[in-house]
Design a protein around this motif. Structure first.
Motif, mmCIF file in Angstrom:
data_model
loop_
_atom_site.group_PDB
_atom_site.id
_atom_site.type_symbol
_atom_site.label_atom_id
_atom_site.label_comp_id
_atom_site.label_asym_id
_atom_site.label_seq_id
_atom_site.Cartn_x
_atom_site.Cartn_y
_atom_site.Cartn_z
ATOM 1 N N HIS A 135 -6.698 10.564 4.436
ATOM 2 C CA HIS A 135 -5.817 9.278 4.045
ATOM 3 C C HIS A 135 -4.541 9.519 4.059
ATOM 4 O O HIS A 135 -3.872 8.418 4.681
ATOM 5 N N GLY A 154 -9.669 5.679 2.677
ATOM 6 C CA GLY A 154 -9.484 5.495 1.103
ATOM 7 C C GLY A 154 -10.744 4.949 0.418
ATOM 8 O O GLY A 154 -10.869 5.680 -0.648
ATOM 9 N N PHE A 205 -10.642 8.078 -10.262
ATOM 10 C CA PHE A 205 -11.295 7.248 -9.183
ATOM 11 C C PHE A 205 -12.170 7.656 -8.136
ATOM 12 O O PHE A 205 -11.941 8.608 -7.570
ATOM 13 N N GLN A 247 0.828 -1.186 -0.098
ATOM 14 C CA GLN A 247 -0.054 0.165 0.114
ATOM 15 C C GLN A 247 1.049 1.409 -0.010
ATOM 16 O O GLN A 247 0.575 2.160 -0.774
ATOM 17 N N GLN A 248 1.797 1.193 0.787
ATOM 18 C CA GLN A 248 2.891 2.373 0.986
ATOM 19 C C GLN A 248 3.498 2.608 -0.546
ATOM 20 O O GLN A 248 3.567 3.698 -0.876
ATOM 21 N N HIS A 259 -4.502 -1.149 -5.590
ATOM 22 C CA HIS A 259 -4.280 -0.464 -4.167
ATOM 23 C C HIS A 259 -5.735 -0.560 -3.364
ATOM 24 O O HIS A 259 -5.924 -0.859 -2.046
#
Ligand code: HEM
Ligand code: HEM
Length: 226
Positions: free
Chosen positions: A146, A117, A126, A26-27, A39
């Protein structure tokens, strides 16, 4: 050879190492438009893991249960921290008082990071699965919070790694081996929990982890997204 007892069942261990991989991913992938779908998927599954770990904290074997964590009060936490700093191991097979608090902090932070998120949107490519369901001001707030939460998570992970390194090297407590094999040193006052390694626990964890992860991904990832 020091006598050891089963402490961390397979689902605590599998969960731990899976979230380590998930959060590293994720990072790296966060903010990269090319990987946003993966993600989002990994993030939703991390949220699902938190739900599983909370459930496991009630129905799992002894040391996974929140009831076996030392009660989360400031005096015990202070004492526990003092013991770490003065290099006096707490002779408990499960989490220490400060370790138990760290687990609650991790669960809360991972859940909130996943939730913000899911609620954010970049207005172009998105829309998080929860974004169409909430007011625009909250979507915008989620988008601001987030990255802050994911940075906070990174900071707590840093403290976690320093603490584990201290316990292993200075205090000579084999905690990493414990999180790999599930076994930790036996302390005379504790009988241990062989039940933690039974096939019943394996099956129970399998069913509940599939249910929580499947429901989370089914509802948030599939039903709300498409
Ligand atoms: C993304 C990074 C990480 C996160 C989010 C994380 C999170 C956690 C959480 C939530 C627990 C509690 C487990 C439970 O009760 O279910 C835990 C325990 C533990 N973690 Fe991590 N961890 C990370 C990285 C690591 C790494 C890299 C190591 C080792 C090199 C490590 C070693 C341990 C150990 C040994 C414990 C058990 C401590 C004890 O015996 O009380 N963790 N971690
Ligand atoms: C625990 C789970 C999660 C972690 C650790 C995480 C981590 C991150 C990180 C580090 C970034 C880059 C921030 C920056 O640019 O400074 C990011 C961005 C982003 N993430 Fe996540 N994320 C998680 C879950 C999710 C989920 C579940 C979704 C959506 C379903 C999501 C959607 C996004 C979006 C849209 C961005 C780019 C826009 C923004 O910066 O807000 N994330 N994430």
């Amino acid at each position: 050879m020091q006598k050891t007892i089963p402490v961390w069942d397979i689902w605590v261990r599998l969960g731990h190492w899976s979230i380590v991989l998930g959060i590293v991913f994720q990072q790296i992938s966060g903010g990269d438009a090319e990987y946003i779908d993966v993600h989002a998927t990994v993030g939703i599954l991390l949220g699902g893991w938190v739900l599983f770990r909370i459930l496991w904290g009630f129905i799992g074997p002894k040391y996974a249960r929140f009831s076996s964590f030392p009660p989360p009060n400031p005096i015990r936490a202070k004492e526990s921290l003092k013991r770490v700093l003065t290099r006096q191991p707490e002779k408990v097979p499960g989490h220490s008082a400060i370790g138990g608090l760290a687990v609650y902090l991790f669960l809360m932070l991972i859940f909130l990071t996943a939730l913000t998120g899911m609620s954010s949107s970049d207005d172009i490519l998105f829309d998080g699965p929860l974004a169409p369901l909430i007011p625009a001001a909250m979507v915008s707030l989620a988008g601001t919070i987030h990255p802050i939460l994911s940075d906070l998570l990174l900071a707590i992970i840093g403290v976690h790694l320093i603490a584990i390194t201290w316990h292993v090297t200075v205090m000579k407590e084999p905690l990493i081996r414990g999180m790999l094999t599930g076994r930790k040193p036996a302390f005379e006052q504790e009988p241990g929990d062989p039940h933690a390694f039974s096939s019943v626990i394996f099956l129970k964890g399998l069913i509940y982890s599939l249910l929580t992860l499947g429901l989370t991904y089914g509802i948030i990832g599939i039903y709300l997204r498409w």
